[in-house]
Structure formats: C-alpha cells, structure tokens
Enzyme design. Structure first.
Site, PDB file in Angstrom:
ATOM      1  N   ARG A 153       0.342  -1.171   0.023  1.00  0.00           N
ATOM      2  CA  ARG A 153       0.178  -0.539   0.123  1.00  0.00           C
ATOM      3  C   ARG A 153       1.379   1.435   0.131  1.00  0.00           C
ATOM      4  O   ARG A 153       1.423   1.492   1.070  1.00  0.00           O
ATOM      5  CB  ARG A 153      -0.701  -0.315   1.426  1.00  0.00           C
TER       6      ARG A 153
ATOM      7  N   HIS B 212      -3.475   4.065   4.505  1.00  0.00           N
ATOM      8  CA  HIS B 212      -4.135   3.309   4.829  1.00  0.00           C
ATOM      9  C   HIS B 212      -6.357   3.980   4.290  1.00  0.00           C
ATOM     10  O   HIS B 212      -6.115   3.383   3.572  1.00  0.00           O
ATOM     11  CB  HIS B 212      -4.867   3.035   6.306  1.00  0.00           C
TER      12      HIS B 212
ATOM     13  N   TYR C 116       4.612   5.179  11.538  1.00  0.00           N
ATOM     14  CA  TYR C 116       4.408   3.363  12.046  1.00  0.00           C
ATOM     15  C   TYR C 116       5.636   3.369  10.849  1.00  0.00           C
ATOM     16  O   TYR C 116       6.036   2.154  10.605  1.00  0.00           O
ATOM     17  CB  TYR C 116       2.961   3.280  12.319  1.00  0.00           C
TER      18      TYR C 116
END
Lengths: 332, 442
Positions: B328, B332, B341
């Site tokens: 990805r 998100h 992160y």
C-alpha cells in the site's frame, strides 16, 4: 369457507407445525433451503427439521459446519444468488457469533444497495427458558434484534401461528428473525393449512376482557392466559393480547385494547430493562395517556444472567408474578 | 479445457482436494463432478472458456523452471517457485513452472491502460478528498497490478465481492468509477446495483464479504452454473474469524470461490507479522485447498494465477487462495498518517517495484507499444480526471426523506410512522418563515 373444506386441519405440536410449514414452503418454492447444525439426518436437536433432508436431499437441507457467523454469512450469499435460506440457530445463546453478520450485513444490505438487492433470510431461533437446560440454552435476546432497523422479529405462541407465521416469514423479502418458544414445542393446537392467515405483524386478542390488558408473545402468552383464568375466578376480567411480532409491534391493536381496559401490563421472559415491554409501555403511554387509570407495568426477567436451571422457576415470570402486577395496576 | 486448468489440477492433487473430494462427499457438487465432460452444469464451460479465451487467450505453459530472476529473496519479498512472478521489477519477462500467460500486444497494452487509468482515478479521488469534496478516500496506490490482473481474469458472469479498496477491480467490472465515490462523499452507503456488473457493494467491516462470496458460490454450484466467485480481502482481514469460516465452508462444500488476498503489508499501522506467523497463502493447506503467493505488483502473474484459480472453480475443483504480495504505497485512508509507523526506506524499496513502471519498461523494451500509445493513454487519463472532478462536483445530496427509503423491502409500520412524523416536523419548519417567528411550539 375454505377452512371447512380444508384437506387436513390437524392438531399438531408447535415443533411439528414448524416442520410442516418448512415442508410446505420447500414444496412451494424450490429456492427455499434449510441450513443449520444437525438439521439433516438428526432432524435438529428439537427434531423440528425431522425428515426434511430425506425428502428434499442434502442440496436443500444442509448440515453446516459449527460456525454461526459462517452459517448466516453464507446464507446471505445464497440469498444474493436468489435462494431463500431458512437458517436454524441451534439455541438462543449460540446466535452471538452470527450477530455481526445479522446486524452489520443482513439488516443493512437492502438499504445499502438502495433497494437493488433483497436478502430474504429467515433465522429460526429456539429461545427462552423453562426446559431445565444448561447455560446459554434459555435466553431471550429478542430486543437485541428488534432494536436493529432492517430486521423483522416475530414469535408465535401456538401451532397455527407457528405454521402460518413461518410461511409468511419465508415469503417475506426482508430478513426475519423467527423466535420459537422452545418450552412450548410439544404443546398441541389446530393447524389448518387451507386457512387464510392474517398479516404477519398483526397482534391478536387471545382472550377478551374488560379490566386490564396483558400484552405478551411467545412462551408467555400461555402464562398470561392462565393468569387471566385465575383472575376471572377473583372477578377480574383480563384481556390478553398476543403481540406475535416484536418488530414491528402492532401498537394499534394494543391501543384499541387499552382504550377499552384502561390498564396495561406487559409480560416477557427477557429482562425488563430496555426490553420490548418498555417500548410498548412508552408508546402506549403516549397514545393512551388520557385513557390510562394506572401506569403501565412490566413483568419480565431480571438484570442478571439467566440462572442455573434449579432457579429458573423462580426467575421466570409465572402466573403469580403476572397477577401481582395485575393487582398493583388495579389498585390505582 | 485449457492447459492452465491442468496445472491447477496438479495443485489440487498435491493438496488432496478438488473433484475427488466433491465426489466423495457427494455434497453439494455431485451434479458437477459427475459430469466432467458433458453434464449440464459444466457443459456450458466450453463455450464460456472460448469466450474468455478469445478475449485474452491466456495459456499456462510448462515453462523451464528457474530463470534465476524471480528469486529476489529478501526479508520483505520471498522468491523461488513459491512466488509466482512473470515480470521482474526491471520489466524483464521471466517464467514460472506452473503459471504463465501468452498475451497479444493489444492485451498487454490494455493492462497498462487499465492500471494507468485506475491510478489516475485514485489520485483524483485523493485530491477531491483534500479539497473537501469527499469525506474520506481509501487509495489503492501500488495495488493496481493485483487488482487489474485479477479483475481481467474474470468473465462477465463471474461475481466479485470487494472490500472498500477495489477500485481497480471495479474498473475491470465496468462499474462507473464515479459511482464508487458516493459513499466516500457521504451521499449513500453503497449506491450501485451489484447485479448490473456482478460487483457487490464495498464492504467496510473487514472480512464479512468473504462469507457472502462463499455462500454465493455455493448457490452457483447449486444452480449448476460454471461461474466463479472472487472474494477480495486483505492481510488484516485474514485474522478475522469470518475469513477462516469462509475457508471452512468453501472447502467442505467445494464451493467455486477464489480467495484473493491482497497482502499490502499494512493493516493501517499493523504489519503483517502482527496478523500471522506463516505466509498467508500457506493457511490454505490447513483447509485442504491450494494456496499460491504471487507477485502482487506483477500484473501478468496476477492474471495468470487468477485465471488458473477461476478455471479450477469452473471445473468443480473448488476453492483456491491467492496471496498477492504487494504494498500500500499511500496511507490506509486519507485520515491516516503512515509516517508514524513505517520508514521511507521501506516505501522506496517498493517504489522500485512499481507495477505500472515495470509493465511500461517491458512494453518499451519489447517494442510492444510506442510513444504515441503512451501519450494517448496519458491524454485519456487527463480526460478521465476531468470527468471525475465534474461528476463529483455535480453529485447531488440525497433527499432528506431518503433516510427512510429501502430500510425494508416489504415495508415496516414503525418506519412508516416515523417517516410521516418526520415529514410533519419538517413541514412545520417550512411554514415557519411565512408565519413569522412567533409560531409557538406544541
């Protein structure tokens, strides 16, 4: 007229009436499927589906893996394919693994698709107590489903309603949760397959009276009828309304009754707090404020886990608890 | 019967599932397994295949194993025969012993166009969210190959159950892209007819749709049809009980369903090792059907493996799990901040495996597309961007009373009552300005 020439008006226990109803629905529509745990050879733990797999085959009477979310989730998929699955959840307390599929998916899918798809899934749940069962086999979770828009919830109290209401639930294009009063499974009543049933969600006056209305459904209708008989001996004429449907609730029928009797007591096994009786009380207070001679009282279970079997006679609302509420209402 | 289904059957034999299991259990696919050549269920298969083949003519070949190029072994990306790759990140064509495709120049260019337009649509939607036209957007950036490759492996009668990120699959299903924006703009919770394109509504609660796909596939089998059903889900959803239950149901009923897991490495902030200790594709072993890991940034590999999987489904050999190993590239959703992160280095390492760049490199090197073609696609993508912007800006808000619409198919007394009450309430406001501010309450 049709009733008098009916081929087979018979006295059937509720469990058998449901069995006959499933059989008739499967004969009428090849898209109707039965699925659940042990519904095949065993005929279900209560034998409600007895003989169906033998007659309709494994393709239509499907023994499933022991996974309730999977049962309901795949039933949704089959409904999207054009089938009409009738799902059996083995016991009330086992439905919660499927709760997400029922609430999040099944209930909302028609609206999410702007009406373009229908999910005519019926979920049969033997519910409520009174059979001396172990934990998780005696619960009354109907309010948890009735609270959810997109679902319809019904509960028959007798054999004729069990037969016809299930036929109607299967024919309904909406998801219907069908709560079966398991402790009444073996009680007999006349079923006339040629009768013309009333609307699925219409309440019925099970016994006429003048002094107070008892509103109940499922297993508690019998308790209320017994309470009414006992009250009769004391000179009090009670009317009993069998709600039959918990979503929607036929408030009109209750209203007509309360405008006559001016007093209302609601009765169910489920906990009183935020139960369907609370909704009936609130609505009827609003509708009949100037008719009421007493506050609407509620009889039901406690805000405690369903107790071990040796305490269930004390836990369950019986004739005395109902009459205690009747006395309190009449005292106003 | 195509060659690739033979390859797929080898998979089945390896894992001890497939037609044999269906025949042994006799439930529910007896009609299919009993008629491998001429049964009514699968008789249509020949025609169907022809149709599909005429369009794409994919054919798995027994290719010499080990080109050496596919084993780009690193902690993040596995190699070897367990990792199906047909196009390296550098755009070099390699072969796999079990899976391959043979595409015309036109078909190859079509895959390129699909990916470019999908990426453009996605970028447009992200911009529209930034401009306040959408409340949220879930970008598919980086996953174009997984979605176009799998989506182009399907026939029109196949059925897709997506998550909320399958914009590329929707494109392959001919769903009007602007319809996908409705729920992200907040004008509806779905908004298209799933049966128009056999593309179900986006599903937000992860994993739920995998069961729907399995049930739908069970229905397909009951009908004796030879359509395949594809359930899309991600690495995060692989932890959901519903996905495990779907694997169980699909396995024991031998349902014609393909489980297509896009492992994009991140479930919001949680890496895949927070979901599983074994590679996701190997979970299939425990359920008794084959699992394959494919380079999710390689559109040819995704097409080849999905073709083989749907062929298995069509021929009564049951389910298959595909893990498309991808990344990805974006957040998100537009509400997420991936800098909290994950590292720039990781992002950069995946940028080097970009699905569009590698296909373009291949097309250029092999002379299968010229500059004029790339320019035309670019022009088309500009036009598409413009169309999407215009569509969203003119998308009407729903009528207030739509709140009460389609709650039930057969009606519900309470909804009727509340609709009427609310209409009365609203009309009391409509009267208010005319009556002045003195209108009393009641």
């Amino acid at each position: 007229m049709a009733a008098t020439t009916a081929p087979a008006a018979r006295k059937l226990p509720i469990a058998k009436a449901i069995n006959e109803s499933l059989r008739a629905a499967m004969e009428a529509d090849p898209k109707v499927l039965v699925m659940g745990e042990d519904v095949g050879k065993l005929g279900g733990v209560f034998r409600v589906t007895d003989g169906l797999q033998k007659d309709f085959g494994e393709e239509r009477v499907i023994d499933t893996p022991l996974a309730e979310s999977g049962i309901v989730g795949t039933a949704i998929g089959m409904a999207l394919r054009g089938y009409r699955p009738v799902v059996e959840i083995q016991f009330d307390g086992f439905v919660f693994p499927a709760y997400d599929q029922i609430v999040t998916q099944l209930a909302k899918m028609h609206a999410r698709a702007l009406g373009k798809v229908k999910v005519p899934v019926v979920i049969r749940i033997p519910y409520a107590g009174g059979i001396g069962a172990v934990e998780h086999h005696s619960e009354s979770p109907e309010a948890l489903f009735a609270h959810v828009a997109g679902l319809k919830c019904v509960s028959p109290s007798n054999s004729a309603d069990a037969y016809w209401m299930l036929r109607q639930a299967i024919e309904c294009d909406d998801p219907v949760i069908f709560f079966e009063p398991k402790r009444r499974y073996w009680e007999k009543g006349e079923v006339d397959p040629a009768a013309i049933p009333g609307p699925l969600h219409q309440a019925k006056v099970a016994k006429e009276g003048t002094a107070l209305t008892l509103a109940a459904y499922g297993p508690m209708v019998k308790v209320c009828l017994e309470a009414a008989a006992a009250a009769e001996e004391e000179g009090n004429s009670l009317e009993v309304v069998d709600l039959r449907s918990i979503s929607p609730i036929d408030f009109d029928t209750v209203q007509r009754s309360v405008e006559k009797t001016r007093r209302l007591v609601t009765v169910h096994e489920a906990p009183v707090f935020l139960g369907s009786g609370a909704e009936v009380a609130a609505r009827l207070t609003e509708r009949c404020f100037y008719h009421l001679e007493a506050p609407v009282l509620r009889v039901g279970g406690f805000h405690a886990p369903y107790p071990p079997a040796r305490l269930e006679d004390e836990y369950l609302p019986g004739l005395d608890r109902v009459l205690d509420a009747v006395d309190r209402a009449l005292a106003y | 019967m195509t060659v690739e289904s033979t390859a797929a059957r080898e998979e089945a034999r390896r894992s001890g599932t497939g037609g044999k299991r269906a025949a042994a259990s006799g439930e529910p696919s007896t009609s299919r397994s009993a008629s491998p050549g001429g049964g009514k269920g699968r008789a249509a298969q020949g025609a169907g295949n022809k149709q599909g083949a005429a369009k794409k003519k994919p054919a798995a070949k027994k290719a010499p194993a080990k080109s050496g190029k596919q084993a780009k072994g690193s902690a993040a990306q596995p190699g070897g025969d367990d990792f199906v790759q047909l196009l390296t990140p550098e755009g070099e064509r390699v072969h796999h012993p079990s899976y391959d495709v043979d595409l015309s120049d036109e078909e190859l260019r079509g895959l390129y166009r699909d990916m470019v337009l999908t990426r453009r649509f996605d970028a447009e939607a992200t911009s529209l969210q930034r401009q306040g036209e959408l409340g949220l957007w879930a970008s598919l950036l980086g996953q174009e190959a997984a979605q176009i490759g799998s989506g182009r492996a399907l026939r029109t009668d196949d059925y897709v159950f997506p998550t909320y990120r399958e914009h590329g699959v929707a494109w392959c299903r001919d769903v009007d892209p602007t319809l996908l924006l409705g729920m992200f703009r907040g004008v509806n919770n779905g908004g298209w007819d799933p049966n128009t394109n056999n593309f179900h509504l986006y599903t937000i609660v992860i994993g739920s749709q995998v069961l729907h796909a399995t049930g739908y596939a069970m229905g397909v089998a009951k009908d004796g049809a030879d359509s395949a059903v594809v359930a899309y889900f991600g690495d995060g959803a692989s932890s959901q009980g519903d996905v495990a239950e779907a694997f169980t149901f699909a396995s024991v009923y031998n349902a014609p369903v393909v489980f297509f897991c896009q492992n994009n490495q991140w479930a919001i902030s949680e890496p895949t090792d927070r979901q599983t200790r074994v590679p996701i594709y190997r979970r299939a072993d425990g359920f008794g059907f084959p699992g394959v890991r494919v380079d999710g940034n390689d559109v040819l590999a995704c097409l080849a493996v999905t073709k083989a999987a749907v062929e298995r489904a069509r021929t009564g050999e049951g389910p298959m799990l595909i893990e498309a190993f991808t990344y990805r590239m974006g957040a998100h959703t537009t509400s997420d901040d991936p800098t909290r992160y994950r590292t720039d280095e990781e992002h950069a390492s995946w940028e080097a495996k970009d699905p569009i760049a590698r296909l373009r490199g291949y097309l250029e090197r092999e002379g299968r597309a010229d500059e004029a073609y790339f320019a035309a696609v670019e022009e088309e993508s500009e036009a598409m961007g413009k169309h999407v912007r215009e569509a969203i800006r003119t998308m009407p808000d729903p009528d207030t009373m739509a709140i009460f619409e389609n709650v039930y198919a057969d009606g519900h007394a309470l909804v009727d009552e509340e609709r009427a009450q609310f209409a009365r309430y609203l009309s009391s406001f409509a009267d208010a300005p005319a009556a002045g501010s003195t209108q009393g309450g009641h």
